[in-house]
Design a protein around this motif. Sequence first.
Motif, PDB file in Angstrom:
ATOM      1  N   LEU A   5     -20.716  70.873  29.765  1.00 21.52           N
ATOM      2  CA  LEU A   5     -20.703  70.288  28.327  1.00 21.52           C
ATOM      3  C   LEU A   5     -20.134  71.006  27.291  1.00 21.52           C
ATOM      4  O   LEU A   5     -20.818  72.836  27.231  1.00 21.52           O
ATOM      5  N   ILE A  12     -25.263  70.628  18.050  1.00 23.65           N
ATOM      6  CA  ILE A  12     -24.734  69.718  17.345  1.00 23.65           C
ATOM      7  C   ILE A  12     -26.187  69.532  16.643  1.00 23.65           C
ATOM      8  O   ILE A  12     -26.229  69.381  15.329  1.00 23.65           O
ATOM      9  N   SER A  28     -28.239  65.687  24.928  1.00 28.12           N
ATOM     10  CA  SER A  28     -27.301  66.001  26.122  1.00 28.12           C
ATOM     11  C   SER A  28     -26.208  65.164  26.438  1.00 28.12           C
ATOM     12  O   SER A  28     -24.934  65.097  26.985  1.00 28.12           O
ATOM     13  N   ILE A  31     -23.270  64.313  24.492  1.00 30.67           N
ATOM     14  CA  ILE A  31     -22.156  64.570  24.577  1.00 30.67           C
ATOM     15  C   ILE A  31     -21.527  64.358  25.545  1.00 30.67           C
ATOM     16  O   ILE A  31     -20.070  64.719  25.435  1.00 30.67           O
ATOM     17  N   GLN A  35     -18.224  63.417  26.046  1.00 26.79           N
ATOM     18  CA  GLN A  35     -16.457  64.359  26.413  1.00 26.79           C
ATOM     19  C   GLN A  35     -15.854  63.306  27.142  1.00 26.79           C
ATOM     20  O   GLN A  35     -14.814  63.801  27.837  1.00 26.79           O
ATOM     21  N   LYS A  83     -14.883  70.669  19.507  1.00 26.16           N
ATOM     22  CA  LYS A  83     -15.613  70.758  18.638  1.00 26.16           C
ATOM     23  C   LYS A  83     -16.254  69.642  18.145  1.00 26.16           C
ATOM     24  O   LYS A  83     -16.908  69.120  17.647  1.00 26.16           O
ATOM     25  N   ILE A  86     -16.310  66.443  19.056  1.00 26.20           N
ATOM     26  CA  ILE A  86     -17.241  65.886  19.648  1.00 26.20           C
ATOM     27  C   ILE A  86     -18.913  65.681  18.280  1.00 26.20           C
ATOM     28  O   ILE A  86     -19.196  64.775  18.639  1.00 26.20           O
ATOM     29  N   LYS A  87     -18.867  67.277  17.555  1.00 23.21           N
ATOM     30  CA  LYS A  87     -19.997  66.741  16.506  1.00 23.21           C
ATOM     31  C   LYS A  87     -20.210  65.179  15.867  1.00 23.21           C
ATOM     32  O   LYS A  87     -21.099  65.162  15.716  1.00 23.21           O
ATOM     33  N   VAL A  90     -20.518  62.951  18.568  1.00 21.18           N
ATOM     34  CA  VAL A  90     -22.164  62.556  19.523  1.00 21.18           C
ATOM     35  C   VAL A  90     -22.483  61.953  17.703  1.00 21.18           C
ATOM     36  O   VAL A  90     -23.580  61.668  18.500  1.00 21.18           O
TER      37      VAL A  90
END
Length: 184
Positions: A5, A12, A28, A31, A35, A83, A86-87, A90
Amino acid sequence: MDKVLLMSANEIKNFTNINYNVSDEYISATIDDVQEVYLQEIIGTALLLRIKELVLNTYNNREDNLNDDANSNYNYFYQNFIKNYIKEKVEVELLINVNYKIRNAGVVKQNDKSVGIEDLEKILRNKETSVNHWATMLSKYLKDSDFAEIKNCDCYPSWYITPEIGKNYGNIGLWLGSDNDYCC
């Protein structure tokens, strides 16, 4: 390769509006989805695998990791673009997934009585703008990068996803008043 991950559930929680009472399992899993589905579509399979390898090597204190000078471009891309994407993504996905659960009886909606679907939709539209911004930034960064995984796309298996370098993912959500206002 081990399951890697690119961000932890705690990261997060620390950098988004996701509360600490949201299960790490939800975060998780989200995430991983972000990705493997969305990020991979933007940066391509080969580069995603390389970033995951570098993150894993960094975590395990192995050679060829993000802290090596030779990998500074990967580290910069990971820390400053991946990053952030992703944040944001998510957070959007969790807004949907946490409000609906699939149970034996079917799909069950669970949300606070004080938050209506209209409010949730407004939040999602707002967050999607940020997600699209970071998707565009990822794509534009690839345009100016010298990542071998982008330049040598012809040597990878046909099932690898290749990125659309320089693509603009933006959506301009122009809003000029309330949902009930009409323009003539």
